[in-house]
Design a protein around this motif. Sequence first.
Motif, PDB file in Angstrom:
ATOM      1  N   TRP A 262       0.814  -1.211   0.000  1.00  0.00           N
ATOM      2  CA  TRP A 262       0.000   0.000   0.000  1.00  0.00           C
ATOM      3  C   TRP A 262       0.851   1.266   0.000  1.00  0.00           C
ATOM      4  CZ3 TRP A 262       0.915   3.212   4.059  1.00  0.00           C
ATOM      5  CH2 TRP A 262       1.418   2.661   5.242  1.00  0.00           C
ATOM      6  N   GLN A 263       2.093   1.170   0.476  1.00  0.00           N
ATOM      7  CA  GLN A 263       2.967   2.344   0.473  1.00  0.00           C
ATOM      8  C   GLN A 263       3.285   2.787  -0.951  1.00  0.00           C
ATOM      9  OE1 GLN A 263       6.170   0.718   2.882  1.00  0.00           O
ATOM     10  NE2 GLN A 263       5.457   1.834   4.697  1.00  0.00           N
ATOM     11  N   LEU A 264       3.467   1.832  -1.844  1.00  0.00           N
ATOM     12  CA  LEU A 264       3.692   2.175  -3.250  1.00  0.00           C
ATOM     13  C   LEU A 264       2.446   2.817  -3.842  1.00  0.00           C
ATOM     14  CD1 LEU A 264       5.217   2.148  -5.921  1.00  0.00           C
ATOM     15  CD2 LEU A 264       4.531  -0.243  -6.229  1.00  0.00           C
ATOM     16  N   GLY A 265       1.278   2.261  -3.542  1.00  0.00           N
ATOM     17  CA  GLY A 265       0.038   2.840  -4.046  1.00  0.00           C
ATOM     18  C   GLY A 265      -0.180   4.257  -3.552  1.00  0.00           C
ATOM     19  N   ASP A 266       0.101   4.495  -2.270  1.00  0.00           N
ATOM     20  CA  ASP A 266      -0.056   5.844  -1.719  1.00  0.00           C
ATOM     21  C   ASP A 266       0.931   6.818  -2.355  1.00  0.00           C
ATOM     22  OD1 ASP A 266      -2.012   4.822  -0.145  1.00  0.00           O
ATOM     23  OD2 ASP A 266      -1.012   5.168   1.778  1.00  0.00           O
ATOM     24  N   ALA A 267       2.165   6.358  -2.568  1.00  0.00           N
ATOM     25  CA  ALA A 267       3.176   7.228  -3.176  1.00  0.00           C
ATOM     26  C   ALA A 267       2.778   7.616  -4.598  1.00  0.00           C
ATOM     27  CB  ALA A 267       4.532   6.528  -3.173  1.00  0.00           C
ATOM     28  N   LEU A 268       2.245   6.674  -5.346  1.00  0.00           N
ATOM     29  CA  LEU A 268       1.814   6.967  -6.716  1.00  0.00           C
ATOM     30  C   LEU A 268       0.636   7.935  -6.736  1.00  0.00           C
ATOM     31  CD1 LEU A 268       2.070   3.392  -8.283  1.00  0.00           C
ATOM     32  CD2 LEU A 268       3.441   5.380  -8.913  1.00  0.00           C
ATOM     33  N   SER A 269      -0.315   7.747  -5.821  1.00  0.00           N
ATOM     34  CA  SER A 269      -1.491   8.623  -5.794  1.00  0.00           C
ATOM     35  C   SER A 269      -1.124  10.047  -5.398  1.00  0.00           C
ATOM     36  CB  SER A 269      -2.545   8.066  -4.837  1.00  0.00           C
ATOM     37  OG  SER A 269      -2.065   8.050  -3.507  1.00  0.00           O
ATOM     38  N   GLU A 270      -0.049  10.216  -4.629  1.00  0.00           N
ATOM     39  CA  GLU A 270       0.398  11.560  -4.263  1.00  0.00           C
ATOM     40  C   GLU A 270       1.048  12.277  -5.438  1.00  0.00           C
ATOM     41  OE1 GLU A 270       2.972  11.160  -0.944  1.00  0.00           O
ATOM     42  OE2 GLU A 270       1.378  10.561   0.463  1.00  0.00           O
ATOM     43  N   ILE A 271       1.627  11.500  -6.354  1.00  0.00           N
ATOM     44  CA  ILE A 271       2.297  12.099  -7.513  1.00  0.00           C
ATOM     45  C   ILE A 271       1.312  12.418  -8.626  1.00  0.00           C
ATOM     46  CG2 ILE A 271       3.999  11.673  -9.334  1.00  0.00           C
ATOM     47  CD1 ILE A 271       5.536   9.949  -7.361  1.00  0.00           C
ATOM     48  N   SER A 272       0.367  11.503  -8.857  1.00  0.00           N
ATOM     49  CA  SER A 272      -0.546  11.683  -9.990  1.00  0.00           C
ATOM     50  C   SER A 272      -1.962  11.253  -9.626  1.00  0.00           C
ATOM     51  CB  SER A 272      -0.061  10.853 -11.189  1.00  0.00           C
ATOM     52  OG  SER A 272      -1.025  10.840 -12.228  1.00  0.00           O
ATOM     53  N   PRO A 273      -2.967  12.049 -10.016  1.00  0.00           N
ATOM     54  CA  PRO A 273      -4.364  11.644  -9.778  1.00  0.00           C
ATOM     55  C   PRO A 273      -4.767  10.415 -10.582  1.00  0.00           C
ATOM     56  CG  PRO A 273      -4.258  13.622 -11.152  1.00  0.00           C
ATOM     57  CD  PRO A 273      -2.870  13.374 -10.650  1.00  0.00           C
ATOM     58  N   GLU A 274      -3.938  10.049 -11.560  1.00  0.00           N
ATOM     59  CA  GLU A 274      -4.217   8.861 -12.365  1.00  0.00           C
ATOM     60  C   GLU A 274      -4.171   7.584 -11.519  1.00  0.00           C
ATOM     61  OE1 GLU A 274      -4.582   8.365 -15.914  1.00  0.00           O
ATOM     62  OE2 GLU A 274      -5.045  10.498 -15.998  1.00  0.00           O
ATOM     63  N   TRP A 275      -3.548   7.667 -10.334  1.00  0.00           N
ATOM     64  CA  TRP A 275      -3.400   6.494  -9.484  1.00  0.00           C
ATOM     65  C   TRP A 275      -4.320   6.533  -8.265  1.00  0.00           C
ATOM     66  CZ3 TRP A 275      -1.232   2.158 -10.884  1.00  0.00           C
ATOM     67  CH2 TRP A 275      -0.233   2.162 -11.862  1.00  0.00           C
ATOM     68  N   ILE A 276      -5.225   7.487  -8.216  1.00  0.00           N
ATOM     69  CA  ILE A 276      -6.089   7.626  -7.046  1.00  0.00           C
ATOM     70  C   ILE A 276      -7.256   6.646  -7.128  1.00  0.00           C
ATOM     71  CG2 ILE A 276      -7.686   9.162  -5.834  1.00  0.00           C
ATOM     72  CD1 ILE A 276      -5.891  11.486  -6.535  1.00  0.00           C
ATOM     73  N   VAL A 277      -7.430   5.884  -6.059  1.00  0.00           N
ATOM     74  CA  VAL A 277      -8.611   5.029  -5.912  1.00  0.00           C
ATOM     75  C   VAL A 277      -9.658   5.859  -5.191  1.00  0.00           C
ATOM     76  CG1 VAL A 277      -9.539   2.906  -4.922  1.00  0.00           C
ATOM     77  CG2 VAL A 277      -7.204   2.945  -5.826  1.00  0.00           C
ATOM     78  N   SER A 278     -10.709   6.227  -5.906  1.00  0.00           N
ATOM     79  CA  SER A 278     -11.666   7.192  -5.366  1.00  0.00           C
ATOM     80  C   SER A 278     -12.505   6.621  -4.235  1.00  0.00           C
ATOM     81  CB  SER A 278     -12.577   7.707  -6.483  1.00  0.00           C
ATOM     82  OG  SER A 278     -13.266   6.627  -7.091  1.00  0.00           O
ATOM     83  N   GLY A 279     -12.875   5.342  -4.345  1.00  0.00           N
ATOM     84  CA  GLY A 279     -13.706   4.747  -3.299  1.00  0.00           C
ATOM     85  C   GLY A 279     -15.052   5.422  -3.182  1.00  0.00           C
ATOM     86  N   GLY A 280     -15.569   5.898  -4.314  1.00  0.00           N
ATOM     87  CA  GLY A 280     -16.812   6.665  -4.298  1.00  0.00           C
ATOM     88  C   GLY A 280     -18.071   5.845  -4.452  1.00  0.00           C
ATOM     89  N   GLY A 281     -17.994   4.547  -4.248  1.00  0.00           N
ATOM     90  CA  GLY A 281     -19.191   3.724  -4.351  1.00  0.00           C
ATOM     91  C   GLY A 281     -19.303   3.055  -5.709  1.00  0.00           C
ATOM     92  N   LEU A 282     -20.523   2.654  -6.050  1.00  0.00           N
ATOM     93  CA  LEU A 282     -20.748   1.867  -7.257  1.00  0.00           C
ATOM     94  C   LEU A 282     -20.367   2.615  -8.532  1.00  0.00           C
ATOM     95  CD1 LEU A 282     -24.152   0.137  -6.437  1.00  0.00           C
ATOM     96  CD2 LEU A 282     -21.905  -0.925  -6.552  1.00  0.00           C
ATOM     97  N   LYS A 283     -20.579   3.925  -8.554  1.00  0.00           N
ATOM     98  CA  LYS A 283     -20.338   4.677  -9.780  1.00  0.00           C
ATOM     99  C   LYS A 283     -18.862   4.709 -10.154  1.00  0.00           C
ATOM    100  CE  LYS A 283     -24.453   7.583  -9.571  1.00  0.00           C
ATOM    101  NZ  LYS A 283     -25.000   8.959  -9.608  1.00  0.00           N
ATOM    102  N   ASP A 284     -17.987   4.569  -9.172  1.00  0.00           N
ATOM    103  CA  ASP A 284     -16.552   4.565  -9.439  1.00  0.00           C
ATOM    104  C   ASP A 284     -15.960   3.163  -9.343  1.00  0.00           C
ATOM    105  OD1 ASP A 284     -16.286   7.409  -9.740  1.00  0.00           O
ATOM    106  OD2 ASP A 284     -16.569   7.571  -7.577  1.00  0.00           O
ATOM    107  N   LYS A 285     -16.825   2.170  -9.279  1.00  0.00           N
ATOM    108  CA  LYS A 285     -16.360   0.804  -9.041  1.00  0.00           C
ATOM    109  C   LYS A 285     -15.453   0.306 -10.155  1.00  0.00           C
ATOM    110  CE  LYS A 285     -18.161  -3.748  -7.716  1.00  0.00           C
ATOM    111  NZ  LYS A 285     -19.396  -4.540  -7.479  1.00  0.00           N
TER     112      LYS A 285
END
Length: 307
Positions: A262-285
């Motif tokens: 998860w540390q790699l995932g967090d580092a990537l999401s901080e650099i680029s929004p392309e790596w962000i897991v939104s967790g916004g429910g079904l619409k972003d599933k």
Amino acid sequence: NVMGVFVPVAPFPDIQFGHGFSITSAQQLFLVGGLAIAVGVFTYSKKVMMTVGSELMTLTPLAAWVAVMSHSIVLFLFASERLEQLLANMSLPTIPLVPVSSSQAVVGAVVGIGMLQGGREIHWPRIYGIAKGWVITPLISCLLCFVGLYFLQNVFQQTVQRDSNYELSPSVIEKFQKEGIETSGLHELTGKVFRSSAEVVRAVKDKVNLSSKQGLQVVEYSLQINLIVSEEKIAYLDKKVLSSKQMAALSKLEGQKYNFPWQLGDALSEISPEWIVSGGGLKDKLHDRDIKQKLAYLYRIFQRREI
């Protein structure tokens, strides 16, 4: 369905043909699966086709067409990610994406046609025999798998299970807190290492209250896998899997080491929004699933192998 279980541990290296064409390990697995199906069609499938086509009940050409169409629609409904996303965007209940048996679907379609006609033409003893097979088959498979793994491990001294470590390091405790997991009683567990997911969940539950979802998060965040983002492994990546922006973000982490995926995932999401897991429910599933699949791919590639 069968070959899918091998994807995370595919034994085949990627095959490169020139500069513009390659066959990934997963594609090679699916090719093997397709060839196996083809062999089945030319060997044992005649008996199956005769059973479905004539031994359950007599079908007219139109009824047979309806059965095949019903079977195909069912397989589509349970396999289409786009349909799931469309339903989610319309705030409608989604259909779970799960493996379904084409044999069960077509038998169900034939029985449905027979029930519509009153059920008198259905050969019920044959249906009962098929249903018993559906129940007995997974039980026999389970038993054979258990016996086979036992012999591989104890007779041939083969490794059938990889040991996993689950560590409650300070960074993991901090991650719990960010994700809304209560950490007030976990500090005395800081630094402890557990040998199974059940052990770490049980230890955390003894200190704080956990929902079932939080229990899964505890397992995910405490799993220790050493990763190193090396130039060599970045070059090895399949460029078709990641977008250019995702590759650019990954390149900025070259040389970095991580103890938890998860540390790699967090580092990537901080650099680029392309790596962000939104967790916004079904619409972003669908979007979130795509990101998680790409991250899982990176975890496999960057995993540091101990010699």
